[in-house]
Each structure stands twice: as C-alpha cells, then as structure tokens.
Design an enzyme around this catalytic site. Structure first.
Site, short mmCIF file in Angstrom:
data_model
loop_
_atom_site.label_atom_id
_atom_site.label_comp_id
_atom_site.label_asym_id
_atom_site.label_seq_id
_atom_site.Cartn_x
_atom_site.Cartn_y
_atom_site.Cartn_z
N LYS A 186 31.61 35.42 74.94
CA LYS A 186 31.00 34.10 75.13
C LYS A 186 30.03 34.06 76.32
O LYS A 186 29.97 34.99 77.10
CB LYS A 186 32.11 33.05 75.28
CG LYS A 186 33.09 33.02 74.08
CD LYS A 186 32.47 32.45 72.81
CE LYS A 186 33.13 32.88 71.52
NZ LYS A 186 34.40 32.30 71.20
C1 LIG Z 1 35.61 32.09 70.13
C2 LIG Z 1 35.84 30.82 69.43
C3 LIG Z 1 37.07 30.14 69.52
C4 LIG Z 1 38.28 30.75 70.13
O1 LIG Z 1 38.16 31.05 71.46
P1 LIG Z 1 39.30 31.88 72.19
O2 LIG Z 1 38.99 31.66 73.64
O3 LIG Z 1 39.14 33.30 71.77
O4 LIG Z 1 40.60 31.31 71.79
C5 LIG Z 1 37.16 28.88 68.96
N1 LIG Z 1 36.12 28.32 68.30
C6 LIG Z 1 34.94 28.96 68.16
C7 LIG Z 1 33.83 28.27 67.45
C8 LIG Z 1 34.77 30.24 68.70
O5 LIG Z 1 33.61 30.89 68.52
#
Ligand SMILES: *Cc1c(COP(=O)(O)O)cnc(C)c1O
Length: 381
Positions: A186
């Site tokens: 991210k």
């Molecule tokens: C990555 C992601 C998540 C989950 O995030 P985590 O921190 O890995 O639990 C949820 N929603 C979307 C749209 C994502 O891309």
C-alpha cells in the site's frame, strides 16, 4: 522493442534510513509491542487526516471488522458492498453475521454506482461499505445523501486512499468510520497494519478496547511503572493491536507520504500522456472533486485478450496484476450469496478487461516510458 534485462516488479515498498533507525531504536528500547510509538503514530495520523480519532490495529481487515461491530451491524442486517474489492471487505460482514448485497460499479471510476445502491436498498439494509478503488474517491456526496435519506451507516474502505482528497478534505475526515491499510503493497506501509479513523468518541473507545481483548483502553501500560496489574474485561474482544515496531515504520512513512504521492501523480501523468489518443485501451478519468492517490493505475483493454496481454507483459519483463477478481465470483460467495443473472454487469465486464500497471515512487521515468511503450507495442500487434 528491446526487452529489458531485469524484471520490473509490480510493486515495491520504499523503506528509508529513518524507518530503519526508528525500528532499531524500538528494538533496543526493550518495548516491542503496542506502546508510546503506536500512540504517537495515531496522533500524527489523526492530525494529517484532519480527524478527531485514529486507532491503530494490525490490519485494515481488523479495522473493517471492528468498524462493522462498532456500528452494531450483525445478524439480519444487509450491507451494500462492491464486489470490485479485495475479499476482506466482504468477509468481515460475514464475521459479524450480516448479509452482503453486492453493488455494481460505475464504468468511469470503478467505484460503487449510487444508482445501483438505491436499487438494492431494502427494509433490512443497515449500511453501505464504500471502497475508494485504486485511490480514486467514490462519489461520497451522493452516497452520503442516500445514506441520510435511508438512515444508513457508511463505512469507508480506504485501503488504497491514504492521501486521497475529496472536495478538498482527506479521505478519513468526511464524517464516516474509515479504515486504512498499511500492508506491504500500500501507499504507506508498516509491513502489516491498519488504522481506523472517526470523529465519534464512542466508536473510537469501542475500537480501542476491542483491539485488546475487551480490556480497558490503557491496558497496554499494565507492565510499565505507571500501569497497574489490575484490569477488567468488559466484553470479549480481539487481539488486533498494532506494535511499536510497526508504528516505527509508520511514523516515517507518514512523513514521506507527501513525497510518495507527488511521485505517484507524476508517474500517472506520464502514463496518461503516453496513452492519450490510444484506441486500444481506456484510462481512468479523474473527476475534479478528487485528488487521486494513485495506489493503482488500471487500464481497460478494448479488444485484446486480457490474459494473453498479461503473458506478453511478462515476456517484456514487466510485472502486472488484476484488481480484483470480483468477490461474487469466488466459489464460496457464488454458492452462498449468488447474484442475479443480469446483475453486476459492469463489474463482470471490467474484470474481464482490466489490468493494473506498476506504479510506485521508486520507479524511474525510464521505467515508466518502458512500460508505456511495451503496452502500446503489445496492443498494436
Ligand atoms: C489491501 C486491502 C484490504 C486489506 O488490507 P489488510 O491491511 O491487508 O487487511 C482491504 N480492502 C482493500 C480494498 C484492499 O486493497
């Protein structure tokens, strides 16, 4: 065109010396789990977003789960949610016993279509989960007016949208409970991690307790001098807290975020320019309300087979991906929450044609030009 010698990764986090130093400092401090650095990260994050409370947890999935519980969403409740998302956005509804109702997306933004939301509201609808796909804000103004009219809760999945602005304000500060992800891929990363933001003190307090077994909010201090060994359990909570090691990364990633966003926007502008006028693909048009964080740069292929395109990109030594396999197409969801035959038409069509190109701060202009040229060369074959 000449194939580059090294593989260009689809994504790569940018960890600098300050992050490394801060992690080392934490490791030598002897306090590894949730402590002063988590609290400092929460404070700085809330200041950046412009929201009263930020509560750190160990993933966005955990934040979403606690958001659903904090709003009392559970058995018998329907929740409208896009299928064009990562599966955890929908899984958390099932953890709470609620029923997901898949909403279709707009082709222009890949975000929930307000018209489809209205069609799917029933007496049982309790909430709408909004995903800001790729870092492009959903149409919050329209969705908030629908929510007000039908007295629905809005939860925002802002896993892609840290640093996105909508109508001049950061996502996370628009009055809803918002969940961020700091997963390795991210825009801001702590390896694994998440944050929930809210202006509502009751929601914040519930999340502060439920991330720590349901014990009182200062429980993390119980082994320090100011702490006390005594605590009460008010309800059975979870083990969802962030650690100071993660927060050490977060503190410096947050400082670097404006620079990351600037570079992501530069790369997106280079792609936009390179693909301008192409008949073979479509790129996203950013509405004027949004300052896009460009977590993703998706392209939509007009006629070229998507799966073959991905193989061809691999041959050019470029990593690409697909966001997302629609949740309603997974076997579990097909079996238990089937959608009607003529429903989710835009989501299905987009899925068949979409590809995410690499976009991250450490890409060079030469990398971006190489990707652009490879895409156009393959599509013109
Ligand atoms: C990555 C992601 C998540 C989950 O995030 P985590 O921190 O890995 O639990 C949820 N929603 C979307 C749209 C994502 O891309």
């Amino acid at each position: 065109m000449k194939v580059r010698s090294s593989f260009l990764l689809f994504c790569r986090s940018s960890i600098g010396v300050l992050e490394k130093k801060e992690v080392e400092d934490t490791l030598s401090s002897g306090w590894l789990t949730m402590g002063p650095k988590v609290l400092e990260f929460e404070k700085k994050f809330a200041e950046y977003i412009g929201v009263k409370y930020a509560v750190a947890v160990n993933s966005c999935t955990a934040a979403l789960h606690l958001a659903v519980l904090a709003h009392g969403i559970g058995k018998g409740d329907e929740v409208i949610v896009p299928s064009q998302t990562f599966v955890s956005t929908v899984n958390v509804l099932l953890f709470a016993g609620a029923k997901p109702v898949f909403g279709d997306i707009e082709k222009s933004s890949y975000n929930l279509d307000p018209l489809d939301i209205e069609k799917k509201i029933t007496k049982k609808t309790k909430a709408i989960v909004v995903v800001h796909y790729g870092g492009l804000s959903a149409n919050l103004k329209k969705i908030q007016s629908i929510a007000r009219k039908h007295k629905l809760v809005i939860i925002e999945d802002a896993a892609h949208a840290v640093g996105t602005k909508y109508n001049g304000k950061y996502i996370g500060s628009h009055g809803n409970t918002t969940c961020f992800s700091f997963y390795a891929t991210k825009n801001l990363t702590t390896g694994e991690g998440g944050m929930l933001t809210t202006d509502n003190p009751k929601i914040a307090e519930y999340v502060q307790k439920s991330r720590m077994h349901g014990i009182s909010k200062d429980a993390w201090k119980r082994y320090s001098k100011e702490g006390s060994w005594k605590y009460d359990v008010e309800f059975p909570g979870f083990k969802y807290n962030m650690t100071d090691i993660q927060a050490s990364l977060g503190l410096h990633q947050l400082k670097r975020l404006p620079g990351f966003l600037k570079r992501r926007r530069q790369i997106a502008a280079l792609f936009d320019k390179g693909f301008k006028g192409s008949q073979e693909l479509e790129v996203i048009q950013v509405p004027k309300e949004t300052e896009h964080s460009y977590h993703l740069y998706p392209i939509l292929l007009q006629s070229y087979d998507r799966d073959i395109f991905i193989e061809e990109m691999k041959k050019m030594n470029i990593g690409v991906s697909v966001h997302f396999i629609p949740v309603h197409q997974f076997s579990y969801y097909k079996k238990n929450y089937p959608v009607k035959k003529n429903d989710m038409l835009v989501t299905n069509d987009v899925f068949n044609r979409i590809v995410s190109l690499p976009i991250y701060p450490d890409m060079t202009d030469a990398d971006v030009r190489y990707v652009t040229e490879a895409v156009l060369t393959i599509l013109r074959k």
